[in-house]
Write an enzyme that holds these catalytic residues in place. Structure first.
Site, PDB file in Angstrom:
ATOM      1  N   TYR A 153      -7.602  15.307  -7.997  1.00  0.00           N
ATOM      2  CA  TYR A 153      -6.780  14.525  -8.937  1.00  0.00           C
ATOM      3  C   TYR A 153      -5.927  15.460  -9.791  1.00  0.00           C
ATOM      4  CZ  TYR A 153      -5.793  11.069 -12.647  1.00  0.00           C
ATOM      5  OH  TYR A 153      -5.177  10.230 -13.554  1.00  0.00           O
ATOM      6  N   LYS A 196      -1.896  15.603  -9.833  1.00  0.00           N
ATOM      7  CA  LYS A 196      -1.137  15.291 -11.054  1.00  0.00           C
ATOM      8  C   LYS A 196      -0.284  16.481 -11.496  1.00  0.00           C
ATOM      9  CE  LYS A 196      -2.329  10.958 -11.694  1.00  0.00           C
ATOM     10  NZ  LYS A 196      -1.346   9.871 -11.595  1.00  0.00           N
ATOM     11  N   ASP A 211       0.883  -1.161   0.000  1.00  0.00           N
ATOM     12  CA  ASP A 211       0.000   0.000   0.000  1.00  0.00           C
ATOM     13  C   ASP A 211       0.923   1.214   0.000  1.00  0.00           C
ATOM     14  OD1 ASP A 211      -1.576   2.201   0.634  1.00  0.00           O
ATOM     15  OD2 ASP A 211      -2.934   1.026   1.882  1.00  0.00           O
ATOM     16  N   VAL A 212       0.900   1.988  -1.088  1.00  0.00           N
ATOM     17  CA  VAL A 212       1.890   3.058  -1.241  1.00  0.00           C
ATOM     18  C   VAL A 212       1.703   4.202  -0.232  1.00  0.00           C
ATOM     19  CG1 VAL A 212       2.392   2.666  -3.690  1.00  0.00           C
ATOM     20  CG2 VAL A 212       0.523   4.219  -3.050  1.00  0.00           C
ATOM     21  N   ASN A 237       3.333   4.467 -10.585  1.00  0.00           N
ATOM     22  CA  ASN A 237       2.110   4.376 -11.393  1.00  0.00           C
ATOM     23  C   ASN A 237       0.838   4.324 -10.552  1.00  0.00           C
ATOM     24  OD1 ASN A 237       0.405   3.377 -13.809  1.00  0.00           O
ATOM     25  ND2 ASN A 237       0.268   1.705 -12.309  1.00  0.00           N
TER      26      ASN A 237
END
Ligand SMILES: NC(=O)c1ccc[n+]([C@@H]2O[C@H](COP(=O)([O-])OP(=O)(O)OC[C@H]3O[C@@H](n4cnc5c(N)ncnc54)[C@H](OP(=O)(O)O)[C@@H]3O)[C@@H](O)[C@H]2O)c1
Length: 259
Positions: free
Chosen positions: A162, A166, A69-70, A96
């Site tokens: 988001y 990003k 789990d990042v 990713n």
């Protein structure tokens, strides 16, 4: 070996791909293994990773799965430990893992916002630092590839967190490229447009997607294979040794028609 084979040969590289259990990450794992890298597949759904490992091995590649789990700092460090134990220092990191967290801004809670930042941006910083520290210690060159989005440059309805995350990925790509260059670590990004994967399959299966597809100059959404060449380019020192801090946009022209 042809020039193309030589340029994109990843023999001797150890790759770690986050979010390898589906969509783009799954494809990245296959492609990197196909080019000769030993690939560490990381995500939370370990049964999916095991399936991909089987696919890679059946094609003659080498892979290892790590449940990750990042959002956990210790978890990232432990994943790198496991990768090192299996194959040696990670020389190629693909950041990713990502979630869209789609919600209208007025309805979003602090926890919603934090979650999107944590998975999509904080984890990129955390994993990149872990990779860089280990590469520097090992005295090895490396390549970090961040998966951004055209929404790192533009915005869209109900995707505010988001888009902000990003945009951060595009910026951290430049910032880390400048800092890590002296250690022979390159940091680049791919900014895909809409690519059909689990993150958006419901939307593209519905009629609602029609107007969006018509907005894309090439009148289609992409498939994960559309990113193969960009990934191979940025992964290979021989092919892109003088590239760092770059973000490659792969979107059928969409970014320029978003208004
Ligand atoms: N598809 C597109 O149109 C598009 C466009 C631009 C950018 N992108 C970016 O491309 C990347 C991949 O997206 P995708 O389209 O392939 O979506 P996807 O099929 O939903 O895959 C997302 C991956 O991220 C992993 N993930 C999510 N949360 C995680 C966590 N906390 N820890 C570890 N792994 C986590 C998931 O694995 P587990 O659930 O097993 O953990 C899954 O493997 C994302 O960064 C996305 O923002 C996609």
């Amino acid at each position: 070996m042809s020039l193309a084979e030589e340029l994109f040969d990843l023999d001797g590289q150890v790759a770690l791909v986050t979010g390898a259990s589906s969509g783009l990450g799954w494809r990245f794992g296959e492609v990197l293994a196909g080019q000769g890298a030993k690939v560490v597949l990381a995500a939370r759904r370990s049964e999916r990773l095991a399936q991909l490992q089987t696919v890679i091995e059946a094609a003659g590649g080498v892979a290892h799965c790590v449940e990750l789990d990042v959002t956990g700092k210790d978890a990232i460090s432990e994943a790198f430990d496991q990768a090192e134990k299996s194959f040696g220092t990670v020389t190629l990191l693909v950041n990713n893992a990502g979630i869209s967290g789609q919600k209208n801004a007025v309805d979003m809670s602090d926890a919603d916002w934090r979650r999107v930042m944590d998975v999509n941006l904080d984890a990129v910083w955390r994993a990149s630092q872990e990779a860089a520290r280990r590469l520097i210690k090992a005295g090895k060159p490396g390549s970090i590839i961040n998966i951004a989005s055209i929404l790192g440059f533009q915005v869209a309805q109900s995707l505010s967190a988001y888009a902000v995350a990003k945009a951060g990925v595009v910026q951290i790509t430049k910032a880390l490229a400048v800092e890590y260059a002296r250690h022979n670590i390159r940091v680049n990004a791919i900014a895909p447009g809409y690519i059909r994967t689990e993150i958006n399959e419901e939307f593209f299966a519905s009629e609602k997607s029609g107007p969006l597809v018509r907005q894309i100059p090439q009148r289609r959404i992409g498939s994960p294979e559309d990113l193969d060449a960009s990934l191979m380019l940025l992964a290979s020192e021989k092919a892109s040794g003088f590239m760092t801090g770059s973000t490659i946009v792969v979107d059928g022209g969409h970014m320029w028609s978003m208004g």
